[in-house]
Design an enzyme around this catalytic site. Structure first.
Site, PDB file in Angstrom:
ATOM      1  N   SER A 106       0.826  -1.207   0.000  1.00 26.35           N
ATOM      2  CA  SER A 106       0.000   0.000   0.000  1.00 26.35           C
ATOM      3  C   SER A 106       0.857   1.252   0.000  1.00 26.35           C
ATOM      4  CB  SER A 106      -0.940  -0.009   1.200  1.00 26.35           C
ATOM      5  OG  SER A 106      -0.226  -0.284   2.374  1.00 26.35           O
ATOM      6  N   HIS A 157      -2.885  -3.231  -5.948  1.00 29.46           N
ATOM      7  CA  HIS A 157      -3.278  -2.846  -4.592  1.00 29.46           C
ATOM      8  C   HIS A 157      -4.786  -3.039  -4.419  1.00 29.46           C
ATOM      9  CE1 HIS A 157      -3.642   0.562  -1.416  1.00 29.46           C
ATOM     10  NE2 HIS A 157      -3.525  -0.607  -0.839  1.00 29.46           N
ATOM     11  N   GLU A 170      -5.976  -0.811  -7.468  1.00 35.20           N
ATOM     12  CA  GLU A 170      -5.058   0.199  -7.976  1.00 35.20           C
ATOM     13  C   GLU A 170      -3.883  -0.541  -8.623  1.00 35.20           C
ATOM     14  OE1 GLU A 170      -3.750   2.475  -4.574  1.00 35.20           O
ATOM     15  OE2 GLU A 170      -3.889   4.357  -5.665  1.00 35.20           O
ATOM     16  N   ASN A 172      -3.722   6.196  -1.000  1.00 37.30           N
ATOM     17  CA  ASN A 172      -3.248   6.569   0.338  1.00 37.30           C
ATOM     18  C   ASN A 172      -2.689   7.985   0.403  1.00 37.30           C
ATOM     19  OD1 ASN A 172      -4.041   4.463   1.990  1.00 37.30           O
ATOM     20  ND2 ASN A 172      -2.459   3.139   1.123  1.00 37.30           N
TER      21      ASN A 172
HETATM   22  N1  CAA Z   1     -17.228 -11.065   2.643  1.00 41.08           N
HETATM   23  C1  CAA Z   1     -18.515 -11.106   2.288  1.00 41.08           C
HETATM   24  N2  CAA Z   1     -19.427 -10.201   2.691  1.00 41.08           N
HETATM   25  C2  CAA Z   1     -18.993  -9.210   3.498  1.00 41.08           C
HETATM   26  C3  CAA Z   1     -17.643  -9.094   3.907  1.00 41.08           C
HETATM   27  C4  CAA Z   1     -16.744 -10.085   3.445  1.00 41.08           C
HETATM   28  N3  CAA Z   1     -15.440 -10.071   3.764  1.00 41.08           N
HETATM   29  N4  CAA Z   1     -17.525  -7.998   4.691  1.00 41.08           N
HETATM   30  C5  CAA Z   1     -18.748  -7.425   4.769  1.00 41.08           C
HETATM   31  N5  CAA Z   1     -19.627  -8.162   4.047  1.00 41.08           N
HETATM   32  C6  CAA Z   1     -21.047  -7.904   3.848  1.00 41.08           C
HETATM   33  C7  CAA Z   1     -21.831  -8.052   5.126  1.00 41.08           C
HETATM   34  O1  CAA Z   1     -22.208  -9.378   5.341  1.00 41.08           O
HETATM   35  C8  CAA Z   1     -23.037  -7.171   4.863  1.00 41.08           C
HETATM   36  O2  CAA Z   1     -23.998  -7.853   4.124  1.00 41.08           O
HETATM   37  P1  CAA Z   1     -25.564  -7.526   4.325  1.00 41.08           P
HETATM   38  O3  CAA Z   1     -25.727  -6.080   3.969  1.00 41.08           O
HETATM   39  O4  CAA Z   1     -26.239  -8.450   3.391  1.00 41.08           O
HETATM   40  O5  CAA Z   1     -25.794  -7.828   5.771  1.00 41.08           O
HETATM   41  C9  CAA Z   1     -22.476  -6.075   3.974  1.00 41.08           C
HETATM   42  O6  CAA Z   1     -21.221  -6.537   3.454  1.00 41.08           O
HETATM   43  C10 CAA Z   1     -22.254  -4.822   4.757  1.00 41.08           C
HETATM   44  O7  CAA Z   1     -21.512  -5.133   5.938  1.00 41.08           O
HETATM   45  P2  CAA Z   1     -21.936  -4.717   7.412  1.00 41.08           P
HETATM   46  O8  CAA Z   1     -23.428  -4.727   7.562  1.00 41.08           O
HETATM   47  O9  CAA Z   1     -21.122  -5.520   8.348  1.00 41.08           O
HETATM   48  O10 CAA Z   1     -21.413  -3.251   7.612  1.00 41.08           O
HETATM   49  P3  CAA Z   1     -21.355  -2.032   6.622  1.00 41.08           P
HETATM   50  O11 CAA Z   1     -22.658  -1.784   5.942  1.00 41.08           O
HETATM   51  O12 CAA Z   1     -20.738  -0.937   7.408  1.00 41.08           O
HETATM   52  O13 CAA Z   1     -20.317  -2.463   5.510  1.00 41.08           O
HETATM   53  C11 CAA Z   1     -18.081  -2.271   4.861  1.00 41.08           C
HETATM   54  C12 CAA Z   1     -19.041  -2.866   5.834  1.00 41.08           C
HETATM   55  C13 CAA Z   1     -18.289  -2.878   3.476  1.00 41.08           C
HETATM   56  C14 CAA Z   1     -16.689  -2.623   5.367  1.00 41.08           C
HETATM   57  C15 CAA Z   1     -18.331  -0.714   4.793  1.00 41.08           C
HETATM   58  O14 CAA Z   1     -18.393  -0.181   6.084  1.00 41.08           O
HETATM   59  C16 CAA Z   1     -17.261   0.016   4.029  1.00 41.08           C
HETATM   60  O15 CAA Z   1     -17.266   0.038   2.807  1.00 41.08           O
HETATM   61  N6  CAA Z   1     -16.313   0.634   4.771  1.00 41.08           N
HETATM   62  C17 CAA Z   1     -15.175   1.324   4.162  1.00 41.08           C
HETATM   63  C18 CAA Z   1     -14.150   0.304   3.793  1.00 41.08           C
HETATM   64  C19 CAA Z   1     -12.934   0.922   3.175  1.00 41.08           C
HETATM   65  O16 CAA Z   1     -12.812   2.130   2.976  1.00 41.08           O
HETATM   66  N7  CAA Z   1     -11.978   0.068   2.850  1.00 41.08           N
HETATM   67  C20 CAA Z   1     -10.716   0.499   2.305  1.00 41.08           C
HETATM   68  C21 CAA Z   1      -9.730   0.620   3.410  1.00 41.08           C
HETATM   69  S1  CAA Z   1      -8.198   1.197   2.803  1.00 41.08           S
HETATM   70  C22 CAA Z   1      -7.420  -0.201   2.265  1.00 41.08           C
HETATM   71  O17 CAA Z   1      -7.893  -1.299   2.337  1.00 41.08           O
HETATM   72  C23 CAA Z   1      -6.111  -0.026   1.605  1.00 41.08           C
HETATM   73  C24 CAA Z   1      -5.002   0.621   2.286  1.00 41.08           C
HETATM   74  O18 CAA Z   1      -3.966   0.711   1.649  1.00 41.08           O
HETATM   75  C25 CAA Z   1      -5.050   1.165   3.639  1.00 41.08           C
END
Ligand code: CAA
Length: 278
Positions: A115, A136, A148, A186
């Site tokens: 990342s 990424h 990415e 990032n």
């Molecule tokens: N596999 C399958 N399904 C999944 C899952 C997984 N690993 N994780 C979540 N889900 C599903 C859940 O089961 C849920 O399904 P339903 O709606 O049918 O119940 C759905 O996704 C939504 O999950 P939650 O209800 O638990 O919670 P939420 O609505 O808050 O969604 C989230 C969770 C998708 C993580 C959302 O909060 C989100 O998009 N958050 C931001 C994530 C983000 O920005 N990620 C990038 C981080 S930066 C990075 O990764 C790179 C870096 O370099 C730092």
């Protein structure tokens, strides 16, 4: 296509899963047997959710069978693509690449899920740097659409084209970036998280209201402090350090509050406490 994913942590297991979902034969390897065991359980759980929602047609067991979980990296011989998702430490990655140099064919792509570490710097230990690229992925990999793609100075344009096709085959959306610190994602995300932490440090508002502002005012699924906990505060700090060092600009400097939480091993969701308690 035969794919080898090295590192069975959160990112590696997610990457292995999406390749298997797309019908590929996957080797998922890790030096820790426990990580492989956890990965198998988490992948099955995630596949179960996706199957029950109709996102995938194949049964979770059918998809899971496409993945070989093994501690033996040599089972990855003759893969078309190797995706490294090990610890974000240059020495750990370069030690692994020395082994991959013997395993990979002349046309195999070697990709890093880094990342923030420079693709050009990492490519210096690769036997055929023209076959090396950054791919990424974002957490949670089975849900997040973006990948990415980072082109190094020596990356062959054909390898970029093949990588774009591979990402699309996974049902993901690629964006391409040149090798600048933090790439696109990032470079933009870290100052946002940093500013949210400073907003908290300076007593402007509470953590809840800072997060609520971004969630309801800007439609972000998570507020920046909640997101930092989700990514892992140690990971966030490591990325900020790389950006701060490489740009030499204070807009990337890790805030003291972040340093204190990491030093106290309050690392966010994975340790049970960060900005919030879990
Ligand atoms: N596999 C399958 N399904 C999944 C899952 C997984 N690993 N994780 C979540 N889900 C599903 C859940 O089961 C849920 O399904 P339903 O709606 O049918 O119940 C759905 O996704 C939504 O999950 P939650 O209800 O638990 O919670 P939420 O609505 O808050 O969604 C989230 C969770 C998708 C993580 C959302 O909060 C989100 O998009 N958050 C931001 C994530 C983000 O920005 N990620 C990038 C981080 S930066 C990075 O990764 C790179 C870096 O370099 C730092």
């Amino acid at each position: 296509m035969k794919v080898t994913v090295i590192g069975a942590g959160t990112m590696g297991r997610g990457i292995a899963q999406v390749f298997a979902q797309a019908g590929n034969d996957v080797i998922l390897t890790d030096v820790y047997p426990k990580a492989l065991e956890n990965a198998a359980g988490e992948i099955l759980k995630s596949l179960g959710k996706l199957h029950s929602k109709g996102v995938i047609q194949d049964s979770p067991e059918t998809v899971q069978k496409r993945i070989i979980f093994t501690g033996d990296l040599s089972q990855g011989k003759n893969s078309e693509i190797y995706i490294e998702a090990v610890l974000e430490r240059f020495e750990v990655k370069s030690d692994l690449y020395k082994k991959l140099n013997d395993l990979a064919g002349d046309d195999s792509i070697i990709a890093s899920n880094t990342s923030s570490i420079s693709i050009n710097a990492l490519s210096s230990v690769i036997r055929k740097p023209e076959n090396f690229i950054g791919l990424h992925f974002f957490n949670p990999v089975p849900i997040m659409k973006l990948v990415e793609i980072i082109k190094g100075e020596r990356t062959d344009p054909n390898v970029v084209k093949k990588s774009l096709d591979i990402v699309k085959q996974l049902g993901k959306v690629p964006v391409t970036s040149n090798d600048f610190p933090g790439f696109i994602s990032n470079r933009i995300l870290m100052p946002l998280i940093r500013e949210a932490i400073l907003t908290l440090e300076e007593g402007v508002s509470t953590k809840e209201d800072i997060d609520q502002t971004l969630k309801l005012g800007m439609n972000h699924p998570m507020g920046p402090l909640e997101l930092a906990d989700f990514i892992g505060l140690d990971v966030v700090q490591d990325i900020m350090k790389v950006l701060y060092e490489e740009f030499g600009n204070s807009r990337f400097m890790p805030p003291i509050t972040l340093r204190n939480l990491v030093n106290a091993r309050k690392l966010g969701r994975k340790s049970g406490e960060g900005f919030y308690k879990y």
